[in-house]
Motif scaffolding. Structure first.
Motif, PDB file in Angstrom:
ATOM      1  N   HIS A  63      39.407  34.077 -44.983  1.00 24.93           N
ATOM      2  CA  HIS A  63      39.449  32.614 -44.867  1.00 24.93           C
ATOM      3  C   HIS A  63      40.739  32.083 -45.473  1.00 24.93           C
ATOM      4  CE1 HIS A  63      38.634  31.775 -49.162  1.00 24.93           C
ATOM      5  NE2 HIS A  63      38.065  32.963 -49.121  1.00 24.93           N
TER       6      HIS A  63
ATOM      7  N   LEU B 264      41.886  32.372 -38.455  1.00 19.25           N
ATOM      8  CA  LEU B 264      40.938  32.237 -39.566  1.00 19.25           C
ATOM      9  C   LEU B 264      39.906  31.164 -39.256  1.00 19.25           C
ATOM     10  CD1 LEU B 264      43.671  32.288 -42.334  1.00 19.25           C
ATOM     11  CD2 LEU B 264      42.066  34.129 -41.855  1.00 19.25           C
TER      12      LEU B 264
ATOM     13  N   GLY C 279      40.640  26.063 -48.974  1.00 18.49           N
ATOM     14  CA  GLY C 279      40.726  24.640 -48.629  1.00 18.49           C
ATOM     15  C   GLY C 279      40.345  24.343 -47.191  1.00 18.49           C
ATOM     16  N   CYS C 280      40.025  25.405 -46.409  1.00 15.98           N
ATOM     17  CA  CYS C 280      39.667  25.198 -44.999  1.00 15.98           C
ATOM     18  C   CYS C 280      38.212  24.730 -44.920  1.00 15.98           C
ATOM     19  CB  CYS C 280      39.877  26.498 -44.230  1.00 15.98           C
ATOM     20  SG  CYS C 280      38.994  26.608 -42.679  1.00 15.98           S
ATOM     21  N   LYS C 281      38.047  23.547 -44.377  1.00 16.64           N
ATOM     22  CA  LYS C 281      36.694  22.960 -44.319  1.00 16.64           C
ATOM     23  C   LYS C 281      35.776  23.768 -43.419  1.00 16.64           C
ATOM     24  CE  LYS C 281      37.706  18.095 -45.046  1.00 16.64           C
ATOM     25  NZ  LYS C 281      37.961  16.883 -44.295  1.00 16.64           N
ATOM     26  N   GLN C 282      36.344  24.231 -42.295  1.00 22.22           N
ATOM     27  CA  GLN C 282      35.542  24.986 -41.323  1.00 22.22           C
ATOM     28  C   GLN C 282      35.008  26.261 -41.982  1.00 22.22           C
ATOM     29  OE1 GLN C 282      37.754  26.702 -38.127  1.00 22.22           O
ATOM     30  NE2 GLN C 282      35.980  26.979 -36.823  1.00 22.22           N
TER      31      GLN C 282
END
Lengths: 89, 138
Positions: free
Chosen positions: A7, A54, A10-13
């Motif tokens: 991942h 990602l 900070g990636c919301k998904q």
């Protein structure tokens, strides 16, 4: 069995589905090793495995989902692998 | 308001490149002059500079459209842009590895051809490539 979720911090998904994926994986194969890998921190390893987008999921050091699976898809794939259907691959 | 020529001059691009950006949906004119020329807002220059920089970092025009759309989404955050940048980095690193392997393969071929006076039909490099082509097709 070792499952690695690649991942980006900070990636919301990634964050939204991480817990659901982990639950599905642990339900499918109790006792598996779950590792969350920040691709920025382990870039070479991610490139070794062929991670290009990602989030992505690797099982036992092999890229299995190059994009985000649903928890059901992940659970089914792990069950299939645990039952030996892909042994030797 | 700026004409396409003025933007091209200030951004060091050709007007053809700007028209291509427009066809790809990256920029759009804000108005038309009385004589029918397309006019662009002042923000277009900033947008064009952004596009050039993103291309320099390896982003394709399609990916730049995605970056712009993230910029316009209220719910998007830096983490989303970071993910795209990290994906691009992964793709570039993979390409660098492939190119290094290609470069190494060329090293072996160059080392295998020390005699530059031989006629071309005895060329070790061409011979090695022909053999590997034969191997790949059988």
């Amino acid at each position: 069995m070792k499952v690695e979720l690649f991942h980006s911090a900070g990636c919301k998904q990634c964050a939204a589905t991480r817990e659901a994926l982990r639950n599905a994986a642990e339900k499918a194969v109790p006792g598996l090793v779950w590792r969350e890998v920040d691709a920025a921190m382990e870039l070479d390893y991610a490139v070794d495995l062929g991670v290009m987008s990602l989030p992505a999921v690797a099982v036992d050091g092999m890229l299995v989902f190059s994009s985000l699976p649903t928890p059901v898809q992940l659970g089914q794939e792990l069950l299939r692998r645990a039952s030996g259907a892909v042994r030797g691959r | 308001m700026l004409t396409i020529g003025k933007i091209a001059a200030q951004a060091a691009l050709t007007t053809n490149a700007l028209r291509f950006y427009e066809r790809e949906g990256l920029i759009r004119p804000a108005a038309k002059s009385p004589s029918g020329y397309r006019l662009y807002g002042d923000d277009t220059l900033e947008r064009v500079r952004f596009i050039k920089h993103a291309q320099h970092c390896g982003f394709t025009l399609g990916e730049i459209v995605e970056l712009f759309s993230l910029r316009e989404q209220k719910l998007a955050c830096c983490g989303d842009v970071r993910r795209l940048a990290l994906e691009k980095k992964l793709q570039l690193e993979a390409r660098i590895r492939t190119m290094k392997a290609m470069s190494k393969a060329l090293d072996a071929l160059i080392a295998g051809c020390p005699d530059e006076d031989r006629p071309v039909d005895e060329c070790a490099i061409l011979g090695a490539m022909a053999r590997s082509l034969k191997k790949a097709t059988t």
